[in-house]
Design a protein around this motif. Sequence first.
Motif, PDB file in Angstrom:
ATOM      1  N   UNK A 102      10.474  20.292 -30.551  1.00  0.00           N
ATOM      2  CA  UNK A 102      10.097  21.668 -30.227  1.00  0.00           C
ATOM      3  C   UNK A 102       8.891  21.688 -29.284  1.00  0.00           C
ATOM      4  N   UNK A 103       7.930  20.816 -29.511  1.00  0.00           N
ATOM      5  CA  UNK A 103       6.772  20.737 -28.618  1.00  0.00           C
ATOM      6  C   UNK A 103       7.196  20.320 -27.216  1.00  0.00           C
ATOM      7  N   UNK A 104       8.120  19.360 -27.118  1.00  0.00           N
ATOM      8  CA  UNK A 104       8.591  18.925 -25.801  1.00  0.00           C
ATOM      9  C   UNK A 104       9.344  20.054 -25.106  1.00  0.00           C
ATOM     10  N   UNK A 105      10.160  20.773 -25.864  1.00  0.00           N
ATOM     11  CA  UNK A 105      10.910  21.899 -25.298  1.00  0.00           C
ATOM     12  C   UNK A 105       9.946  22.981 -24.797  1.00  0.00           C
ATOM     13  N   UNK A 106       8.897  23.274 -25.563  1.00  0.00           N
ATOM     14  CA  UNK A 106       7.906  24.265 -25.129  1.00  0.00           C
ATOM     15  C   UNK A 106       7.186  23.813 -23.868  1.00  0.00           C
ATOM     16  N   UNK A 107       6.900  22.510 -23.770  1.00  0.00           N
ATOM     17  CA  UNK A 107       6.218  21.994 -22.580  1.00  0.00           C
ATOM     18  C   UNK A 107       7.092  22.155 -21.349  1.00  0.00           C
ATOM     19  N   UNK A 108       8.396  21.851 -21.492  1.00  0.00           N
ATOM     20  CA  UNK A 108       9.299  22.034 -20.358  1.00  0.00           C
ATOM     21  C   UNK A 108       9.397  23.517 -19.973  1.00  0.00           C
ATOM     22  N   UNK A 109       9.458  24.383 -20.974  1.00  0.00           N
ATOM     23  CA  UNK A 109       9.516  25.819 -20.691  1.00  0.00           C
ATOM     24  C   UNK A 109       8.268  26.285 -19.947  1.00  0.00           C
ATOM     25  N   UNK A 110       7.108  25.749 -20.332  1.00  0.00           N
ATOM     26  CA  UNK A 110       5.858  26.110 -19.641  1.00  0.00           C
ATOM     27  C   UNK A 110       5.895  25.652 -18.192  1.00  0.00           C
ATOM     28  N   UNK A 111       6.397  24.424 -17.973  1.00  0.00           N
ATOM     29  CA  UNK A 111       6.486  23.903 -16.610  1.00  0.00           C
ATOM     30  C   UNK A 111       7.454  24.725 -15.761  1.00  0.00           C
ATOM     31  N   UNK A 112       8.586  25.085 -16.359  1.00  0.00           N
ATOM     32  CA  UNK A 112       9.560  25.905 -15.644  1.00  0.00           C
ATOM     33  C   UNK A 112       8.961  27.266 -15.293  1.00  0.00           C
ATOM     34  N   UNK A 113       8.168  27.800 -16.207  1.00  0.00           N
ATOM     35  CA  UNK A 113       7.529  29.085 -15.935  1.00  0.00           C
ATOM     36  C   UNK A 113       6.554  29.031 -14.787  1.00  0.00           C
ATOM     37  N   UNK A 114       5.983  27.864 -14.508  1.00  0.00           N
ATOM     38  CA  UNK A 114       5.050  27.720 -13.390  1.00  0.00           C
ATOM     39  C   UNK A 114       5.755  27.389 -12.081  1.00  0.00           C
ATOM     40  N   UNK A 115       7.047  27.073 -12.128  1.00  0.00           N
ATOM     41  CA  UNK A 115       7.787  26.673 -10.937  1.00  0.00           C
ATOM     42  C   UNK A 115       8.245  27.893 -10.140  1.00  0.00           C
ATOM     43  N   UNK A 116       8.690  27.614  -8.919  1.00  0.00           N
ATOM     44  CA  UNK A 116       9.253  28.665  -8.073  1.00  0.00           C
ATOM     45  C   UNK A 116      10.448  29.301  -8.779  1.00  0.00           C
ATOM     46  N   UNK A 117      10.515  30.626  -8.762  1.00  0.00           N
ATOM     47  CA  UNK A 117      11.558  31.337  -9.509  1.00  0.00           C
ATOM     48  C   UNK A 117      12.951  31.037  -8.980  1.00  0.00           C
ATOM     49  N   UNK A 118      13.097  30.777  -7.704  1.00  0.00           N
ATOM     50  CA  UNK A 118      14.406  30.534  -7.119  1.00  0.00           C
ATOM     51  C   UNK A 118      14.801  29.052  -7.198  1.00  0.00           C
ATOM     52  N   UNK A 119      13.808  28.205  -7.006  1.00  0.00           N
ATOM     53  CA  UNK A 119      14.063  26.769  -7.118  1.00  0.00           C
ATOM     54  C   UNK A 119      14.968  26.244  -6.022  1.00  0.00           C
ATOM     55  N   UNK A 120      15.770  25.217  -6.325  1.00  0.00           N
ATOM     56  CA  UNK A 120      15.893  24.649  -7.683  1.00  0.00           C
ATOM     57  C   UNK A 120      14.756  23.706  -8.067  1.00  0.00           C
ATOM     58  N   UNK A 121      13.926  23.251  -7.036  1.00  0.00           N
ATOM     59  CA  UNK A 121      12.835  22.343  -7.357  1.00  0.00           C
ATOM     60  C   UNK A 121      11.586  23.130  -7.709  1.00  0.00           C
TER      61      UNK A 121
END
Length: 584
Positions: free
Chosen positions: A475-494
Amino acid sequence: MDHPSLPPEADTTLHSTASTLLHPSLTSVAEDASTLAAHQDPHLVQTHRQGQVSIDDDSLHGLQCAVEELDYTRQAHQSHHQYHHQQPHLQSLVKRPDQHVDIRTILDPPNLDAWRERLFNVDEMITLSEEQFLTYFPHIDNVYSHRSTQHYKRKPLISHYWDCRLKGRPPGTPKSNDPNKKKRKRTARQRDLCDVKIKITEYFPGHDVMGSDLGVLDGLGVPGPVLQESAVREEQQAQGQQFGLLTPSLNPPLPEGHPGVNGQRYFTIQRVNGNGANGKNDGVSGGHRHTLEDSDRVKKNSVQRFLLQEVKKEKRSLNTRVMATQNQIQKQYHTKATGLAAQTVAHRSQDNELKLYGSCFCPFVQRVWVALEIKGIPYQYIEVDPYKKPQSLLDVNPRGLVPALRHGDWGSYESSVLLEYLEDLNVGTPLLPPGDAKLRAHCRLWTDFINRHIVPNFYRVLQEQDTQKQIANAQELRDAFNTLVGAADAQGPFFLGAHISFVDVQVAPWIIRLRRALKPYRGWPDPEPGSRWGAWVDAIENNEHIQATTSTDELYLDSYERYAQNRPNTSQVANAINSGRGLP
């Protein structure tokens, strides 16, 4: 107490099966030796007491001559050592009978329970052949404890005295007062619980030829008149024979069916407590004051101990086989890249002033490897076994960790530092946005987040053996990935949009290992189709430069089993995670 009845076929059965049940060196069993029991003769007791002296060289000569086919011409000064060397059959079988027979051959002899009861009670003298003694006494030796052995000068026999084990005796070694000495765990047993004593007399081979102080045994094993020693001595002196030689003609033969009738070794067992047969008159008459089961609870007999040892050996053998099998089927880490990564290694194997020291399964190496491929910088890839560090790696990084770069006469290590170094070379495609200090700082900030939260939690999920803790770590790893995704460009994909950049390279090796290691070992779920996270994972998986540094799935499955089982000394990263420290 009446001893248990033995069926008439008992000894016949034992005789017929001796070749399979007993050691080949044992003599054959008498047809009905179980009936050969005799009562103690009072004359016998007196004769035994008169003869209780130690053996010396002179007194052995007559006995020796009789055994050696009555050859009286042998010199009288033959040494005691030579005598024993030529007469190995005079060695006693009594004190530890289990050492003289293969116990596996006597595990379940005929009428065992009846024989144990009979040898426990010893209501009257019991006469046993050698086979019978070695077959049944190891099943009852836990009842008795050997106390002393009596040799005789002019008698080819030895008497052994045994006390009931529940008699007890004073400890032989005083307790130590040394506080540093390890204390044995001992439970004191109450003494003087039983007064039974027995005497086992062992008659050596050739006893019927040399003479028996039992005299004639009738069909029931009852001794007849005993030959008086003085009469034998007078007859010997009249014939001019040396004192100590027993004349065969004066000794009536043993009755037909007796175990020693053909010159074989045999044994008699009798109870002697209370009747002075041991020469002390200090016993209390009567049988045991407890049951056979009580004795069995105090100590196991030789056969039972043998079986327990066999069980322990089998368990050890089984454990050894299981461990060997596990070691055989345990997946090993790989020392050579496979798949597309192997092609890249072959392409980058030529000598170059820029050398990358790496390991094919190491995600930290893959960071630098991907950056070199994206930038198109010429380099030489040198595969090293991280568990067998070459000196060339130690020259660059004394800690022996990969990745490590040597650029001409300069070298450095640590994946994030090396990525910054490659950026500062200003060669090839940039990974940090050029000329935008704020965006470059933004990338460095989330790189630090990856190193602090995503990388350690990946290993915590993989190495944890407790299921509930695995769930919490996941769950902690999943939350960390979600936090990183939230900081990424909304359109992406990178992370920064359409093109791969610094943060993508930093996190890509662990995204690659989600499906190849964390999913098979910990059930990590695939991303939801159409999600921003799913789009990022697909972009990482399909990037040509990341594919060029990625081996086949089997390599990661094999190499990361060590982490999934949390084997000792898997890596410095694994040790750091186990100890709660930061990454090394």
